[in-house]
Motif scaffolding. Structure first.
Motif, PDB file in Angstrom:
ATOM      1  N   HIS A  40      37.941  35.232   2.013  1.00 20.02           N
ATOM      2  CA  HIS A  40      39.061  34.013   1.964  1.00 20.02           C
ATOM      3  C   HIS A  40      40.383  34.219   2.277  1.00 20.02           C
ATOM      4  O   HIS A  40      40.864  35.393   1.805  1.00 20.02           O
ATOM      5  N   ILE A  41      40.992  33.644   3.147  1.00 24.56           N
ATOM      6  CA  ILE A  41      42.484  33.776   3.489  1.00 24.56           C
ATOM      7  C   ILE A  41      43.045  32.706   3.318  1.00 24.56           C
ATOM      8  O   ILE A  41      43.258  31.624   3.633  1.00 24.56           O
ATOM      9  N   PRO A  42      43.902  33.165   1.955  1.00 23.09           N
ATOM     10  CA  PRO A  42      44.611  31.995   1.162  1.00 23.09           C
ATOM     11  C   PRO A  42      46.031  31.340   1.989  1.00 23.09           C
ATOM     12  O   PRO A  42      45.987  30.267   2.014  1.00 23.09           O
ATOM     13  N   LYS A  43      46.605  32.038   3.008  1.00 23.28           N
ATOM     14  CA  LYS A  43      47.504  31.610   3.849  1.00 23.28           C
ATOM     15  C   LYS A  43      47.011  30.445   4.943  1.00 23.28           C
ATOM     16  O   LYS A  43      47.716  29.769   5.228  1.00 23.28           O
ATOM     17  N   LEU A  44      45.699  30.620   5.273  1.00 27.77           N
ATOM     18  CA  LEU A  44      45.353  29.927   6.233  1.00 27.77           C
ATOM     19  C   LEU A  44      44.259  28.737   5.344  1.00 27.77           C
ATOM     20  O   LEU A  44      43.781  27.844   6.106  1.00 27.77           O
ATOM     21  N   ASP A  45      43.906  28.994   3.927  1.00 28.09           N
ATOM     22  CA  ASP A  45      43.238  28.328   3.185  1.00 28.09           C
ATOM     23  C   ASP A  45      41.847  27.788   3.610  1.00 28.09           C
ATOM     24  O   ASP A  45      41.305  26.771   3.971  1.00 28.09           O
ATOM     25  N   THR A  46      41.312  28.957   4.197  1.00 28.56           N
ATOM     26  CA  THR A  46      39.939  29.139   4.777  1.00 28.56           C
ATOM     27  C   THR A  46      39.201  30.339   4.579  1.00 28.56           C
ATOM     28  O   THR A  46      39.639  31.261   4.056  1.00 28.56           O
ATOM     29  N   TRP A  47      37.981  30.183   4.742  1.00 29.69           N
ATOM     30  CA  TRP A  47      37.028  31.372   4.831  1.00 29.69           C
ATOM     31  C   TRP A  47      36.732  31.921   6.221  1.00 29.69           C
ATOM     32  O   TRP A  47      36.582  31.346   6.942  1.00 29.69           O
ATOM     33  N   ARG A  48      36.611  33.139   6.242  1.00 28.51           N
ATOM     34  CA  ARG A  48      36.002  33.982   7.282  1.00 28.51           C
ATOM     35  C   ARG A  48      35.069  34.907   6.930  1.00 28.51           C
ATOM     36  O   ARG A  48      35.163  35.335   5.983  1.00 28.51           O
ATOM     37  N   VAL A  49      34.257  35.149   8.005  1.00 29.33           N
ATOM     38  CA  VAL A  49      33.237  36.321   7.761  1.00 29.33           C
ATOM     39  C   VAL A  49      33.783  37.484   8.997  1.00 29.33           C
ATOM     40  O   VAL A  49      33.862  37.335  10.208  1.00 29.33           O
ATOM     41  N   THR A  50      33.700  38.648   8.395  1.00 29.14           N
ATOM     42  CA  THR A  50      34.138  39.655   9.143  1.00 29.14           C
ATOM     43  C   THR A  50      33.383  40.899   8.908  1.00 29.14           C
ATOM     44  O   THR A  50      32.699  41.337   8.021  1.00 29.14           O
ATOM     45  N   LEU A  51      33.409  41.923   9.975  1.00 28.26           N
ATOM     46  CA  LEU A  51      32.900  43.222   9.884  1.00 28.26           C
ATOM     47  C   LEU A  51      33.771  43.960   8.931  1.00 28.26           C
ATOM     48  O   LEU A  51      35.135  43.662   8.974  1.00 28.26           O
ATOM     49  N   THR A  52      33.434  44.877   8.186  1.00 27.08           N
ATOM     50  CA  THR A  52      34.146  45.790   7.369  1.00 27.08           C
ATOM     51  C   THR A  52      35.011  46.891   7.917  1.00 27.08           C
ATOM     52  O   THR A  52      34.380  47.146   9.172  1.00 27.08           O
ATOM     53  N   GLN A  53      35.920  47.291   7.368  1.00 30.39           N
ATOM     54  CA  GLN A  53      36.829  48.499   8.053  1.00 30.39           C
ATOM     55  C   GLN A  53      35.769  49.691   8.306  1.00 30.39           C
ATOM     56  O   GLN A  53      35.670  50.299   9.388  1.00 30.39           O
ATOM     57  N   ARG A  54      34.697  49.957   7.398  1.00 29.88           N
ATOM     58  CA  ARG A  54      33.854  51.102   7.775  1.00 29.88           C
ATOM     59  C   ARG A  54      33.010  50.834   8.723  1.00 29.88           C
ATOM     60  O   ARG A  54      32.607  51.688   9.433  1.00 29.88           O
TER      61      ARG A  54
END
Length: 185
Positions: free
Chosen positions: A103-117
């Protein structure tokens, strides 16, 4: 988190601009389904990646924790985010999953992402950073104190020492000359 025909769909853009123009087998294309609940989409995408890497056609051996992508190609935002790893978000701290909903509060949206590892295990990682609006964040990421909570791109550190930064003159304008970490292209 939009369907592939939505104007803001990254997959839609990639399909139009690249995937429809190259000869690539459909089974090699794995998209995140942005039209569904982000948590379910993240679980589904991770399951698809795990299945792909365990099918025995790559160098990945079943049971290895982090099979490498050959290449991860990233951008960086003017706030120092990369992928959908945004400053101050929960995904920055995930060390076990390959893929997460964030969840990206500043954009008020959700994203799906690969993790850093997952990203850091890649055979090669390439950042492309362009524009004057990113120069301060780039300077902080490359030359500033380590603060990945504020500048998540600092989390990306290739395990194989194959991290490449491609930056234009505008983005690199604040970098120390000869730092050896980035050269304008």
């Amino acid at each position: 988190m939009v369907p592939p025909d939505h104007p803001e769909s990254n997959f839609g853009a990639a399909k139009r601009l690249l995937l429809e123009r190259v000869d690539i087998p459909g089974e090699n294309i794995h998209r995140i389904r942005g039209e569904m609940d982000p948590r379910l989409a993240a679980q589904e995408y991770e399951a698809a990646l795990r299945q792909y890497f365990s099918r025995g056609t790559s160098e990945f051996k079943t049971g290895e924790e982090w099979p490498p992508f050959d290449l991860v190609y990233l951008g960086m935002g003017d706030d120092g985010h990369t992928a959908s790893l945004f400053p101050g978000t929960a995904a920055l701290h995930e060390l076990n999953r390959w893929v997460v909903a964030n969840h990206i509060p500043k954009l008020d949206t959700w994203r799906v992402t690969l993790t850093q590892r997952r990203i850091n295990a890649a055979g090669r990682i390439v950042f492309m950073v362009t524009g004057a609006g990113k120069s301060e964040a780039l300077k902080q990421v490359l030359e500033g104190p380590r603060d990945p909570e504020r500048f998540p791109a600092q989390l990306i550190r290739s395990e194989k020492e194959t991290l490449v930064w491609l930056v234009d003159r505008e983005a690199s304008r604040g970098l120390k000359n000869g730092s050896g970490r980035a050269s304008p292209v």
